[in-house]
Design a protein around this motif. Sequence first.
Motif, PDB file in Angstrom:
ATOM      1  N   LEU A 146       0.815  -1.214   0.000  1.00  0.00           N
ATOM      2  CA  LEU A 146       0.000   0.000   0.000  1.00  0.00           C
ATOM      3  C   LEU A 146       0.849   1.265   0.000  1.00  0.00           C
ATOM      4  O   LEU A 146       0.384   2.331  -0.398  1.00  0.00           O
ATOM      5  N   GLU A 171      -9.679  -4.773   8.560  1.00  0.00           N
ATOM      6  CA  GLU A 171      -8.985  -3.667   7.896  1.00  0.00           C
ATOM      7  C   GLU A 171      -7.946  -4.186   6.905  1.00  0.00           C
ATOM      8  O   GLU A 171      -7.852  -3.707   5.771  1.00  0.00           O
ATOM      9  N   ALA A 175      -8.067  -3.933   2.779  1.00  0.00           N
ATOM     10  CA  ALA A 175      -6.959  -3.303   2.049  1.00  0.00           C
ATOM     11  C   ALA A 175      -6.393  -4.247   0.997  1.00  0.00           C
ATOM     12  O   ALA A 175      -6.126  -3.843  -0.141  1.00  0.00           O
ATOM     13  N   MET A 179      -7.530  -2.314  -2.216  1.00  0.00           N
ATOM     14  CA  MET A 179      -6.566  -1.251  -2.499  1.00  0.00           C
ATOM     15  C   MET A 179      -5.249  -1.752  -3.078  1.00  0.00           C
ATOM     16  O   MET A 179      -4.533  -0.998  -3.734  1.00  0.00           O
TER      17      MET A 179
END
Length: 195
Positions: A146, A171, A175, A179
């Motif tokens: 990330l 979480e 992600a 993401m």
Amino acid sequence: ETVAFAFFKNLLTSQMGGKGDDGDFWSNRASQIVNEIALKVWQTKTPDNETAAQKWHNLAAELKHKIEGMTQDGTTQASLAATMQVGTDIIYLLAWRAQDQGAKFFTLEEYFNGKKNLFMLNNQAYSQTLTPLFAGFTAAATSIILGMPDTKTNLTFFILDEYFSLAMDVETQTALLTMARSKGGCLLLAAQMLP
């Protein structure tokens, strides 16, 4: 700091059987304490010339000292210490393993810069110990991905069999699934049953 926290939080969450979702005070607070101690050991307590083995040994010693002190401080602290103890057993194992002078070690940053293949193969006999370690490692790798620039050419493949057995926090799962793609993260997830 984010990478270390992701590792320790997901190590504890997975070790506790996935019960440490984002609202679980015990796993969140235990992860914060372990992360604070790890950062202190790696950044302030260790000179630059210390080996990885010495740093792991120092981390294990600091955690043991902290847990022993918390165990005697009262009910809340004792409960928190018990939660920390669940995840720190693996840290003691890593500290012991780091003592092997012939072993090859790498950092996640070195891995991502080198783009070599990395296989984390589970063994049923050691699954109870390896699975939380893999969850922590995958969470730390996600955190590093990330932080990378957006790319369509510099790809990192995550091929995760029995994905739900990693029991990472929500979480990190979010992600990784949503993401990481823009950062070159390519996912292939396998699961026999959906929860």
